[in-house]
Design an enzyme around this catalytic site. Structure first.
Site, PDB file in Angstrom:
ATOM      1  N   ARG A 230       0.970  -1.272  -0.129  1.00  0.00           N
ATOM      2  CA  ARG A 230       0.056   0.012  -0.013  1.00  0.00           C
ATOM      3  C   ARG A 230       0.961   0.993  -0.038  1.00  0.00           C
ATOM      4  NH1 ARG A 230      -3.319  -2.568  -1.673  1.00  0.00           N
ATOM      5  NH2 ARG A 230      -5.535  -2.944  -1.083  1.00  0.00           N
ATOM      6  N   GLU A 259       2.450  12.623  -6.037  1.00  0.00           N
ATOM      7  CA  GLU A 259       4.052  13.019  -5.893  1.00  0.00           C
ATOM      8  C   GLU A 259       5.003  12.312  -6.437  1.00  0.00           C
ATOM      9  OE1 GLU A 259       2.355  11.713  -1.958  1.00  0.00           O
ATOM     10  OE2 GLU A 259       1.503  12.465  -3.657  1.00  0.00           O
ATOM     11  N   HIS A 271      -0.548  -0.312 -10.563  1.00  0.00           N
ATOM     12  CA  HIS A 271      -1.284  -1.433  -9.605  1.00  0.00           C
ATOM     13  C   HIS A 271      -1.891  -2.525 -10.116  1.00  0.00           C
ATOM     14  CE1 HIS A 271      -4.853  -2.090  -6.234  1.00  0.00           C
ATOM     15  NE2 HIS A 271      -3.599  -2.754  -6.200  1.00  0.00           N
TER      16      HIS A 271
END
Length: 386
Positions: A230, A259, A271
């Site tokens: 995560r 960022e 992902h």
């Protein structure tokens, strides 16, 4: 018929396991008893009173409002281990990407399109992408669950020395973990020893931002960090500072945030950890089986908000009670049921934090009056008669 609402496209391998004589698979939440979901956010959704369970076809449950579900008596399941091999394979790819400048080299090679003597340009420019081999290097694996164990064992097979840290190492994980993995009890020892670090822990208040400035200070200069768990496990500001200072040589993350995009030495993967047809099938099958067993038999397996209980049915009627984990609950249940002259043939109770679950196999079905009395007992959240 029992309605199961699918909030995302769920593999037919899973939905086909739901007996069509018992279950109706639909995309309508109204009147649904169960929900199957992958990544769709449920935080802004109002759940119907009919909803008993949500099965996440995957491991992470950040898209589900767990506190609200617990208070409403909605059991939330996930599918730990179903996508473990898919994530493991991408972590291994991440190890090579972090070392060899592959992604940067591919991007640079594309800029040579249309230039003369590409072969000579390649030979002249390839030196900027030189990187170390992983064989003989030290990998630290933080979190030795289903994925972490597979990563640790695979890295050993690739010739790495592996250190593992997990203060909550389960017996099953310990049996599957190679004895060649160096098990450390202080994560700082892992930080100090390893050239690569891969994190595989759930996101919770204790782990949020655990890879931060203080953690980086304990690590080797030029450490390479992989995050396929995560994004919020890593403090982004501290990671950017560590990359800029050269403390971290490369950060591979499967959870891109604004960022971290287009930052030197950051490899942001969209992902893809569980994005394989095999993983999606495995997760769907496990989610469907969990839902069916709970809705039909009251058994809980792999819940993230209520305790797991799985017991064979020994009577025709089963009473399932979700309740707060407070004193005198069981004596109250027994009083209400015995007042009707019904014998309790078997009782199973288990607690998890503030919540508990009790299964009662009884000799005959209780009256509506007894069910109302059970439901009205202080601390009871939900009562089901199966």
């Amino acid at each position: 018929m029992i309605d199961i609402c699918t909030m995302n496209k769920i593999s037919a391998c899973g939905t086909d396991r739901l007996d069509p004589a018992v279950f109706t698979v639909t995309d309508t939440l109204e009147n649904a008893s169960g929900v199957m979901v992958r990544s769709a956010s449920l935080h802004e959704i109002s759940f119907p009173a009919s909803l008993y369970a949500i099965a996440r076809a995957g491991a992470g449950v950040n898209n589900i409002p767990l506190d609200a579900c617990s208070e409403q008596g909605i059991v939330v399941f996930n599918t730990p281990g179903a996508n473990a091999n898919a994530v493991k394979e991408l972590v291994l790819a991440g190890l090579f990407l972090a070392s060899r400048g592959v992604s940067e080299g591919i991007a640079w090679a594309k800029t040579l399109k249309g230039q003369p003597e590409v072969g000579k340009l390649v030979e002249k420019g390839k030196g900027q992408f030189v990187g170390p081999e992983i064989a003989g290097k030290k990998l630290g694996v933080i979190g030795l669950g289903a994925i972490g164990v597979l990563v640790a064992n695979a890295a050993l097979a690739l010739g790495m020395t592996v250190y593992g840290y997990d203060p909550y190492l389960s017996v099953r994980a310990a049996w599957n973990l190679s004895p060649a993995v160096h098990h450390v009890t202080d994560v700082k020892d892992l930080y100090a020893a390893c050239d690569y670090i891969s994190i595989h822990v759930p996101l919770n208040p204790e782990t949020r931002g655990m890879l931060n400035r203080d953690a980086f200070a304990c690590m080797k200069d030029g450490v390479r960090i992989l995050n396929f768990a995560r994004d919020s496990l890593v403090d982004s500001a501290d990671m950017l500072a560590a990359l800029d200072a050269g403390k971290v040589a490369c950060y591979v993350v499967d959870f891109p945030t604004e960022e971290m995009l287009d930052v030197p030495h950051v490899i942001a993967i969209p992902h893809l950890g569980a994005s394989t047809p095999e993983s999606e099938d495995n997760c769907a099958v496990m989610a469907a089986d969990e839902l069916a067993d709970y809705l039909l038999n009251g058994n809980i397996t792999h819940s993230v908000n209520y305790p797991d209980i799985s017991a064979p049915r020994i009577t025709a009627c089963r009473i399932c009670i979700l309740h707060k984990n407070v004193p005198n609950m069981l004596s109250g249940f027994s009083t209400h049921i015995s007042a009707e002259g019904i014998n309790i043939e078997a009782m199973v109770n288990r607690a998890r934090g503030a919540y508990a679950y009790t299964i009662l196999d009884v000799a005959s079905r209780p009256s509506e009056e007894t069910v109302r009395a059970l439901t009205a007992q202080e601390g009871v959240i939900r009562v089901r008669i199966l």
